[in-house]
Enzyme design. Structure first.
Site, short mmCIF file in Angstrom:
data_model
loop_
_atom_site.label_atom_id
_atom_site.label_comp_id
_atom_site.label_asym_id
_atom_site.label_seq_id
_atom_site.Cartn_x
_atom_site.Cartn_y
_atom_site.Cartn_z
N PHE A 1 0.88 -1.17 0.00
CA PHE A 1 0.00 0.00 0.00
C PHE A 1 0.92 1.22 0.00
O PHE A 1 1.73 1.38 0.92
CB PHE A 1 -0.82 -0.08 1.29
CG PHE A 1 -1.81 1.02 1.55
CD1 PHE A 1 -3.08 0.97 0.98
CD2 PHE A 1 -1.52 2.06 2.41
CE1 PHE A 1 -4.03 1.95 1.26
CE2 PHE A 1 -2.47 3.04 2.70
CZ PHE A 1 -3.73 2.98 2.12
N GLU B 1 4.51 9.96 1.53
CA GLU B 1 5.58 10.57 0.74
C GLU B 1 6.53 11.30 1.69
O GLU B 1 6.16 11.57 2.84
CB GLU B 1 4.98 11.55 -0.27
CG GLU B 1 4.08 10.85 -1.27
CD GLU B 1 3.65 11.73 -2.44
OE1 GLU B 1 4.07 12.90 -2.48
OE2 GLU B 1 2.92 11.21 -3.30
N GLY C 1 3.10 12.66 5.09
CA GLY C 1 2.90 11.48 5.94
C GLY C 1 1.55 11.58 6.60
O GLY C 1 0.54 11.11 6.07
N ARG D 1 11.00 -15.98 39.47
CA ARG D 1 12.15 -15.19 39.91
C ARG D 1 12.13 -15.04 41.44
O ARG D 1 11.16 -14.53 42.00
CB ARG D 1 12.10 -13.81 39.23
CG ARG D 1 13.12 -12.82 39.74
CD ARG D 1 14.49 -13.14 39.24
NE ARG D 1 15.40 -12.04 39.50
CZ ARG D 1 16.70 -12.21 39.74
NH1 ARG D 1 17.22 -13.43 39.76
NH2 ARG D 1 17.47 -11.18 39.96
N GLN E 1 3.66 -7.16 46.77
CA GLN E 1 2.47 -6.39 46.40
C GLN E 1 2.76 -5.42 45.26
O GLN E 1 1.91 -5.15 44.41
CB GLN E 1 1.94 -5.62 47.61
CG GLN E 1 1.15 -6.51 48.56
CD GLN E 1 0.31 -5.71 49.53
OE1 GLN E 1 0.67 -4.59 49.88
NE2 GLN E 1 -0.78 -6.28 49.97
N GLN F 1 10.70 -3.70 32.66
CA GLN F 1 11.20 -3.25 33.96
C GLN F 1 11.18 -4.40 34.97
O GLN F 1 12.11 -4.58 35.75
CB GLN F 1 10.33 -2.08 34.45
CG GLN F 1 10.83 -1.39 35.70
CD GLN F 1 12.06 -0.51 35.42
OE1 GLN F 1 12.41 -0.26 34.27
NE2 GLN F 1 12.71 -0.06 36.48
N GLY G 1 14.15 -6.67 35.02
CA GLY G 1 15.44 -6.15 35.45
C GLY G 1 16.42 -6.16 34.28
O GLY G 1 16.04 -5.92 33.14
N GLY G 2 17.68 -6.50 34.58
CA GLY G 2 18.73 -6.49 33.56
C GLY G 2 18.39 -7.38 32.37
O GLY G 2 18.71 -7.05 31.22
N GLU H 1 0.27 3.73 9.78
CA GLU H 1 -1.20 3.72 9.54
C GLU H 1 -1.92 4.80 10.34
O GLU H 1 -3.03 4.60 10.83
CB GLU H 1 -1.79 2.33 9.78
CG GLU H 1 -1.41 1.39 8.64
CD GLU H 1 -2.06 0.04 8.72
OE1 GLU H 1 -3.27 0.00 8.97
OE2 GLU H 1 -1.34 -0.95 8.54
N1 COS Z 1 -14.06 7.32 5.13
C1 COS Z 1 -14.62 7.97 4.06
N2 COS Z 1 -14.32 9.25 3.74
C2 COS Z 1 -13.45 9.91 4.53
C3 COS Z 1 -12.83 9.29 5.64
C4 COS Z 1 -13.18 7.95 5.93
N3 COS Z 1 -12.65 7.30 6.96
N4 COS Z 1 -12.00 10.18 6.22
C5 COS Z 1 -12.08 11.31 5.52
N5 COS Z 1 -12.96 11.14 4.51
C6 COS Z 1 -13.36 12.14 3.52
C7 COS Z 1 -13.94 13.39 4.20
O1 COS Z 1 -15.33 13.25 4.40
C8 COS Z 1 -13.64 14.47 3.17
O2 COS Z 1 -14.59 14.35 2.14
P1 COS Z 1 -15.09 15.63 1.27
O3 COS Z 1 -13.94 16.02 0.40
O4 COS Z 1 -16.24 15.10 0.49
O5 COS Z 1 -15.47 16.68 2.27
C9 COS Z 1 -12.29 14.03 2.61
O6 COS Z 1 -12.19 12.62 2.83
C10 COS Z 1 -11.13 14.71 3.28
O7 COS Z 1 -11.20 14.47 4.68
P2 COS Z 1 -10.50 15.44 5.74
O8 COS Z 1 -10.92 16.84 5.47
O9 COS Z 1 -10.77 14.88 7.11
O10 COS Z 1 -8.97 15.28 5.32
P3 COS Z 1 -7.65 15.89 5.95
O11 COS Z 1 -6.78 16.33 4.83
O12 COS Z 1 -8.00 16.85 7.03
O13 COS Z 1 -6.91 14.60 6.58
C11 COS Z 1 -6.39 12.86 8.17
C12 COS Z 1 -7.44 13.81 7.54
C13 COS Z 1 -5.30 13.60 8.95
C14 COS Z 1 -7.21 12.02 9.13
C15 COS Z 1 -5.79 11.96 7.04
O14 COS Z 1 -4.95 12.70 6.19
C16 COS Z 1 -5.00 10.81 7.61
O15 COS Z 1 -5.58 9.79 7.99
N6 COS Z 1 -3.66 10.95 7.65
C17 COS Z 1 -2.79 9.85 8.06
C18 COS Z 1 -2.50 9.01 6.88
C19 COS Z 1 -1.94 7.70 7.28
O16 COS Z 1 -2.54 6.95 8.02
N7 COS Z 1 -0.77 7.39 6.72
C20 COS Z 1 -0.13 6.14 6.93
C21 COS Z 1 -0.12 5.40 5.65
S1 COS Z 1 -0.15 3.69 5.80
S2 COS Z 1 1.42 3.17 6.75
#
Ligand code: COS
Length: 404
Positions: A128, A132, A136, A279, A290, A360, A363-364, A387
């Site tokens: 997935f 970037e 993030g 231990r 306790q 903790q 211990g060691g 995530e």
């Molecule tokens: N399901 C369906 N739609 C969703 C949703 C969800 N869980 N979460 C958000 N949306 C929709 C919102 O309704 C909004 O829709 P509209 O454009 O129609 O209004 C749109 O997506 C944007 O949502 P939002 O305004 O909340 O986006 P933000 O840019 O504020 O970002 C966060 C929200 C921070 C929650 C999001 O960017 C995020 O999850 N970031 C972390 C990413 C992540 O987990 N990265 C790890 C990758 S995998 S290791």
């Protein structure tokens, strides 16, 4: 050492979940994999999980899956059990689900038939690709761009997509057979200008050779797309529908990260109890103090609190899927999203505390390389970040609470 599975008697679970527990624990307990090379070990775990039939829980029954739909509770049980035994086994399992989740949710029948049965058998490794270097937590700020080419050339009509940009922190990067990649299709439209694509690992212009080493075994890489060419049929889900698809995929798998954290925490608690019982110091066992009893009590309550939130999040989604309530209606998806965020935040943060207390108590020995609590201490750390970091989960929850 085997995990206790009595919590499966809770009303969150159904008969198929309870039936999985014993064979899964027996299977996981019997596996011994050399994990000195994380990439080789991941391949081996995918092969074994495929042969054992466990990857069938990553896809729906119509494409070789074990259950009619992608079942969040089954994912949680699997990750909890695998994480108890081996963080890499959990990782290998989880990535097959996360990497193919968007195809399950939004793929065409042809895409689903091509990728999902192979994922379930362990024949194709999935990944997935969302993050970037400068996007993030703020996933909507991504800069990777996808351009469609429908021009007509000397050899007839082109029907290709060209990707340019960089993805990083990609689990299974360089190991995967395909990537679900999220890219901008409208640079000016923010989160509404993102589309998903399936990119095979051998796509021309994709370089996944830059591996990233982290504190606990976890195959990661940076992906560079330079005029990376994929067919028009590689578009996954609707044009500009990629951000919502990524969030919907994460809503499922964030609850499963909570399951993995729970597996780590249960293991740490089991290690602490076993150590405390044997231990000896000051003429008695550690368990007779306790101070130890209070710590074990606190650890057990932290584990249970995390478990209840995790199982609730998974159950909420399964109930919604069973009643076909997958609507994007404001309250329906927000409730599930907030539940998943609470589960991920609480389970990962609580697991860190439980593991620290277990260390903790050792211990060691707790910091000696090779002891289980020492590796758990490193294994858990990334789960509070990937995530969606704890702070992102807080934002998701807080925003919804404030909206009322
Ligand atoms: N399901 C369906 N739609 C969703 C949703 C969800 N869980 N979460 C958000 N949306 C929709 C919102 O309704 C909004 O829709 P509209 O454009 O129609 O209004 C749109 O997506 C944007 O949502 P939002 O305004 O909340 O986006 P933000 O840019 O504020 O970002 C966060 C929200 C921070 C929650 C999001 O960017 C995020 O999850 N970031 C972390 C990413 C992540 O987990 N990265 C790890 C990758 S995998 S290791």
């Amino acid at each position: 050492m085997a995990p206790d599975t009595t919590h499966l008697a809770l009303p969150f679970f159904d008969a198929p979940h309870r039936a999985m527990a014993a064979p899964l624990v027996a299977w996981a307990t019997a596996q011994q994999v050399d994990e000195s090379d994380d990439r080789q070990a991941c391949r081996e775990w995918v092969r074994r999980l495929g042969d054992g039939g466990w990857l069938r829980y990553c896809v729906p029954a119509a494409f070789g899956g074990a259950l009619p739909q992608l079942d969040s509770r089954a994912l949680v049980i699997l990750r909890e059990t695998l994480a108890f035994h081996s963080p890499l086994a959990d990782f290998a399992f989880a990535m097959q689900g996360l990497g193919s989740g968007a195809i399950t949710l939004a793929g065409t029948p042809e895409q689903q038939a091509h990728y999902l049965p192979a994922v379930a058998r362990g024949d194709k490794i999935a990944a997935f690709a969302l993050s970037e270097p400068d996007a993030g937590s703020d996933a909507g700020a991504m800069q990777t761009i996808a351009n469609f080419d429908h021009s007509t050339g000397a050899e007839g009509k082109n029907d290709s997509i060209f990707l340019n940009g960089t993805k990083t922190w990609i689990s299974n990067g360089g190991l995967a057979d395909f990537y679900c990649v999220f890219a901008k299709t409208d640079m000016a439209a923010g989160t509404r200008g993102i589309t998903a694509f399936i990119v095979d690992a051998d796509a021309p212009g994709l370089d996944a050779s830059e591996h990233i080493a982290v504190m606990a075994p976890h195959p990661l890489a940076t992906l560079r797309f330079t005029q990376c060419k994929v067919p028009a049929g590689a578009q996954l889900g609707p044009l500009h529908g990629g951000f919502k698809l990524a969030m919907q995929t994460l809503d499922i798998f964030r609850a499963s990260v909570a399951g993995a954290a729970l597996g780590f925490a249960r293991r740490a608690l089991a290690e602490a109890v076993a150590h405390a019982r044997q231990r000896r110091m000051f003429g008695q066992t550690l368990a007779d103090f306790q101070l130890t009893q209070a710590k074990i009590g606190e650890m057990a309550a932290l584990v249970d609190a995390a478990a209840l939130l995790t199982y609730r999040a998974a159950w909420l989604r399964d109930v919604a899927v069973a009643s076909s309530d997958t609507s994007q209606n404001a309250n329906a998806w927000r409730e599930r999203s907030v539940a998943a965020a609470m589960a991920k935040m609480t389970a990962t943060e609580n697991a860190q505390r439980v593991i620290d207390m277990a260390l903790q108590m050792h211990g060691g020995l707790g910091v000696k390389v090779g002891t289980r609590v020492e590796s758990l201490y490193r294994d858990i750390r990334a789960l509070r970040i990937y995530e969606g970091a704890t702070e992102v989960q807080q934002l998701i929850i807080g925003k919804t609470v404030l909206q009322g």
